[in-house]
Design a protein around this motif. Structure first.
Motif, PDB file in Angstrom:
ATOM      1  N   LEU A 161       4.283  -2.742 -54.253  1.00 60.25           N
ATOM      2  CA  LEU A 161       2.826  -2.911 -54.210  1.00 60.25           C
ATOM      3  C   LEU A 161       2.251  -2.408 -52.886  1.00 60.25           C
ATOM      4  O   LEU A 161       1.166  -1.814 -52.858  1.00 60.25           O
ATOM      5  CB  LEU A 161       2.477  -4.387 -54.411  1.00 60.25           C
ATOM      6  CG  LEU A 161       2.735  -4.950 -55.812  1.00 60.25           C
ATOM      7  CD1 LEU A 161       2.429  -6.448 -55.844  1.00 60.25           C
ATOM      8  CD2 LEU A 161       1.891  -4.227 -56.846  1.00 60.25           C
ATOM      9  N   THR A 162       2.968  -2.625 -51.807  1.00 60.35           N
ATOM     10  CA  THR A 162       2.491  -2.158 -50.497  1.00 60.35           C
ATOM     11  C   THR A 162       2.449  -0.641 -50.444  1.00 60.35           C
ATOM     12  O   THR A 162       1.472  -0.043 -49.972  1.00 60.35           O
ATOM     13  CB  THR A 162       3.398  -2.693 -49.375  1.00 60.35           C
ATOM     14  OG1 THR A 162       3.406  -4.122 -49.414  1.00 60.35           O
ATOM     15  CG2 THR A 162       2.893  -2.232 -48.016  1.00 60.35           C
ATOM     16  N   GLN A 163       3.511   0.008 -50.934  1.00 63.79           N
ATOM     17  CA  GLN A 163       3.540   1.471 -50.944  1.00 63.79           C
ATOM     18  C   GLN A 163       2.468   2.035 -51.870  1.00 63.79           C
ATOM     19  O   GLN A 163       1.874   3.080 -51.579  1.00 63.79           O
ATOM     20  CB  GLN A 163       4.929   1.953 -51.364  1.00 63.79           C
ATOM     21  CG  GLN A 163       6.011   1.650 -50.345  1.00 63.79           C
ATOM     22  CD  GLN A 163       7.389   2.030 -50.836  1.00 63.79           C
ATOM     23  OE1 GLN A 163       7.634   2.140 -52.036  1.00 63.79           O
ATOM     24  NE2 GLN A 163       8.319   2.227 -49.911  1.00 63.79           N
ATOM     25  N   ALA A 164       2.221   1.355 -52.979  1.00 60.99           N
ATOM     26  CA  ALA A 164       1.188   1.809 -53.907  1.00 60.99           C
ATOM     27  C   ALA A 164      -0.205   1.648 -53.313  1.00 60.99           C
ATOM     28  O   ALA A 164      -1.134   2.386 -53.677  1.00 60.99           O
ATOM     29  CB  ALA A 164       1.287   1.036 -55.222  1.00 60.99           C
ATOM     30  N   SER A 165      -0.355   0.708 -52.403  1.00 57.04           N
ATOM     31  CA  SER A 165      -1.680   0.408 -51.862  1.00 57.04           C
ATOM     32  C   SER A 165      -2.248   1.569 -51.060  1.00 57.04           C
ATOM     33  O   SER A 165      -3.435   1.903 -51.180  1.00 57.04           O
ATOM     34  CB  SER A 165      -1.614  -0.853 -50.988  1.00 57.04           C
ATOM     35  OG  SER A 165      -1.239  -1.976 -51.754  1.00 57.04           O
ATOM     36  N   VAL A 166      -1.411   2.200 -50.232  1.00 56.83           N
ATOM     37  CA  VAL A 166      -1.906   3.268 -49.362  1.00 56.83           C
ATOM     38  C   VAL A 166      -2.380   4.459 -50.187  1.00 56.83           C
ATOM     39  O   VAL A 166      -3.522   4.917 -50.058  1.00 56.83           O
ATOM     40  CB  VAL A 166      -0.810   3.701 -48.365  1.00 56.83           C
ATOM     41  CG1 VAL A 166      -1.336   4.812 -47.460  1.00 56.83           C
ATOM     42  CG2 VAL A 166      -0.356   2.516 -47.521  1.00 56.83           C
ATOM     43  N   ILE A 167      -1.512   4.976 -51.051  1.00 58.41           N
ATOM     44  CA  ILE A 167      -1.907   6.113 -51.879  1.00 58.41           C
ATOM     45  C   ILE A 167      -2.949   5.691 -52.910  1.00 58.41           C
ATOM     46  O   ILE A 167      -3.778   6.499 -53.349  1.00 58.41           O
ATOM     47  CB  ILE A 167      -0.669   6.731 -52.574  1.00 58.41           C
ATOM     48  CG1 ILE A 167      -1.057   7.990 -53.351  1.00 58.41           C
ATOM     49  CG2 ILE A 167      -0.011   5.714 -53.494  1.00 58.41           C
ATOM     50  CD1 ILE A 167      -1.632   9.091 -52.520  1.00 58.41           C
ATOM     51  N   GLY A 168      -2.947   4.402 -53.272  1.00 66.21           N
ATOM     52  CA  GLY A 168      -3.932   3.910 -54.234  1.00 66.21           C
ATOM     53  C   GLY A 168      -5.350   3.975 -53.712  1.00 66.21           C
ATOM     54  O   GLY A 168      -6.283   4.322 -54.446  1.00 66.21           O
ATOM     55  N   VAL A 169      -5.537   3.651 -52.438  1.00 63.35           N
ATOM     56  CA  VAL A 169      -6.875   3.736 -51.835  1.00 63.35           C
ATOM     57  C   VAL A 169      -7.363   5.179 -51.848  1.00 63.35           C
ATOM     58  O   VAL A 169      -8.530   5.457 -52.160  1.00 63.35           O
ATOM     59  CB  VAL A 169      -6.841   3.166 -50.403  1.00 63.35           C
ATOM     60  CG1 VAL A 169      -8.148   3.470 -49.677  1.00 63.35           C
ATOM     61  CG2 VAL A 169      -6.602   1.663 -50.430  1.00 63.35           C
ATOM     62  N   VAL A 170      -6.474   6.110 -51.513  1.00 63.07           N
ATOM     63  CA  VAL A 170      -6.830   7.533 -51.550  1.00 63.07           C
ATOM     64  C   VAL A 170      -7.183   7.957 -52.971  1.00 63.07           C
ATOM     65  O   VAL A 170      -8.136   8.723 -53.196  1.00 63.07           O
ATOM     66  CB  VAL A 170      -5.672   8.393 -51.008  1.00 63.07           C
ATOM     67  CG1 VAL A 170      -5.988   9.878 -51.151  1.00 63.07           C
ATOM     68  CG2 VAL A 170      -5.400   8.053 -49.550  1.00 63.07           C
ATOM     69  N   THR A 171      -6.450   7.435 -53.952  1.00 67.60           N
ATOM     70  CA  THR A 171      -6.666   7.813 -55.352  1.00 67.60           C
ATOM     71  C   THR A 171      -8.019   7.343 -55.864  1.00 67.60           C
ATOM     72  O   THR A 171      -8.634   8.010 -56.704  1.00 67.60           O
ATOM     73  CB  THR A 171      -5.542   7.242 -56.230  1.00 67.60           C
ATOM     74  OG1 THR A 171      -4.275   7.709 -55.743  1.00 67.60           O
ATOM     75  CG2 THR A 171      -5.701   7.666 -57.682  1.00 67.60           C
ATOM     76  N   VAL A 172      -8.504   6.206 -55.393  1.00 68.25           N
ATOM     77  CA  VAL A 172      -9.828   5.728 -55.811  1.00 68.25           C
ATOM     78  C   VAL A 172     -10.894   6.750 -55.435  1.00 68.25           C
ATOM     79  O   VAL A 172     -11.746   7.121 -56.246  1.00 68.25           O
ATOM     80  CB  VAL A 172     -10.141   4.356 -55.174  1.00 68.25           C
ATOM     81  CG1 VAL A 172     -11.606   3.973 -55.415  1.00 68.25           C
ATOM     82  CG2 VAL A 172      -9.224   3.279 -55.749  1.00 68.25           C
TER      83      VAL A 172
END
Length: 336
Positions: free
Chosen positions: A65-76
């Motif tokens: 979840l932590t690793q997904a969070s960083v790229i996830g913010v960029v993806t939004v």
């Protein structure tokens, strides 16, 4: 006295209007979301079967979840840009530039606030340059953001001179340890959730979101309807830059440093996650929820491959196959 004309025949009642049908688009989006959830469930099952002790461990799930969070913010931010019919190839380079600029010795002298402010300011500044070039300079988004990619990477390398800039601020470093977790949830995941909720509300509950979809579907029709297309595009690239600045600060917390290699291939991962989630590259359609599921799917795949000591090349092939399948499904549903 007789009637001169026969009484007119009684008119038949008009047939009742058929009940309104649910738009096919909404149905397809629901099916797509359920399909993505199914794929994610299968991946969790595979991870649980192949490496039950490691994959299902709480610490590993927190890591995913932590690793997904960083790229996830960029993806939004990327999702909003693509829905509008644009593209941003510079997000990874902006993350790198923001992270190294925010971790210089001069910046760290201002403490936690100085690092955060610098990361966000650099991200927004790069987004502003992209937006002005595209919206008012009439440059093709692919070219403008490609130029930003090269420039930001070069500047990040020049600032660091190829070295790693270590963060020495305790308030930042403490956010990456388990003592900072809130009910077992890492702070970066909380930031990610907040960004996702704001992005979802912007897209689905505001005029801003409706304008974004409108210009992605038909920019000229949107202009004739009174939408300031250029200003809207500028705002979207500003938002994308803002997301990159936030992601850069999250990466600083996660790694405790700033490097010119940060954010490597983030642009490809963000675009791929958005496509997997159902966002059309041609614009006019997309969901934040789908993009988040796309990020979780890719991050879970990476984690499973790492736990099973599989080659990175095989992992990339698997990701590529998923992207191709998603695009083919998009083309099929678009013509239904």
């Amino acid at each position: 006295m007789t009637q001169s004309a026969a009484a007119p025949a009684a008119e038949k009642p008009a047939p009742a209007a058929p009940p309104p049908r649910k738009p096919a688009l909404g149905l397809r989006l629901d099916v797509r979301t359920l399909s993505l959830l199914g794929v994610l469930a299968i991946l969790v099952l595979v991870g649980g079967v192949t490496k039950p002790d490691e994959f299902l461990a709480v610490s590993n799930l927190q890591l995913v979840l932590t690793q997904a969070s960083v790229i996830g913010v960029v993806t939004v931010g990327m999702t909003l840009v693509i829905i509008s019919g644009g593209i941003d190839l510079s997000v990874g380079a902006i993350v790198a530039l923001a992270s190294v600029w925010a971790t210089t010795v001069a910046t760290q002298e201002f403490g936690f606030t100085g690092v955060l402010f610098t990361a966000v300011l650099v991200g927004v500044g790069c987004g502003l340059v992209n937006g002005v070039l595209i919206a008012y300079g009439r440059m093709v988004p692919f070219i403008a953001t490609l130029a930003m990619l090269a420039s930001a990477r070069g500047l990040a390398l020049q600032i660091t001179d190829g070295s790693t800039q270590v963060v020495t601020i305790p308030e930042i470093l403490d956010l990456g340890v388990k003592d900072a977790y809130v009910l077992g949830v890492p702070p970066l995941v909380i930031v990610f959730v907040v960004v996702v909720v704001i992005g979802w509300l912007l897209l689905n509950r505001t005029t801003f979101g409706r304008r974004t979809v409108a210009i992605g579907g038909n920019a000229e029709a949107a202009r004739l309807a009174g939408i300031d297309v250029r200003r809207q595009r500028l705002y979207l690239y500003l938002l994308s830059g803002l997301c990159c600045g936030i992601a850069a600060f999250m990466l600083i917390i996660l790694s405790g440093s700033g490097q010119n290699t940060n954010g490597n291939l983030y642009e490809l991962d963000a675009i791929a996650a958005a496509i997997i989630g159902g966002t059309l590259l041609s614009g006019g359609r997309g969901t934040i929820t789908g993009s988040v599921l796309g990020v979780l799917i890719f991050t879970t795949i990476t984690n499973i491959f790492a736990l099973n000591n599989l080659e990175t090349a095989t992992q990339q092939i698997a990701k590529g196959a998923i992207i191709v399948a998603a695009v083919l499904i998009q083309r099929r549903t678009a013509h239904e």
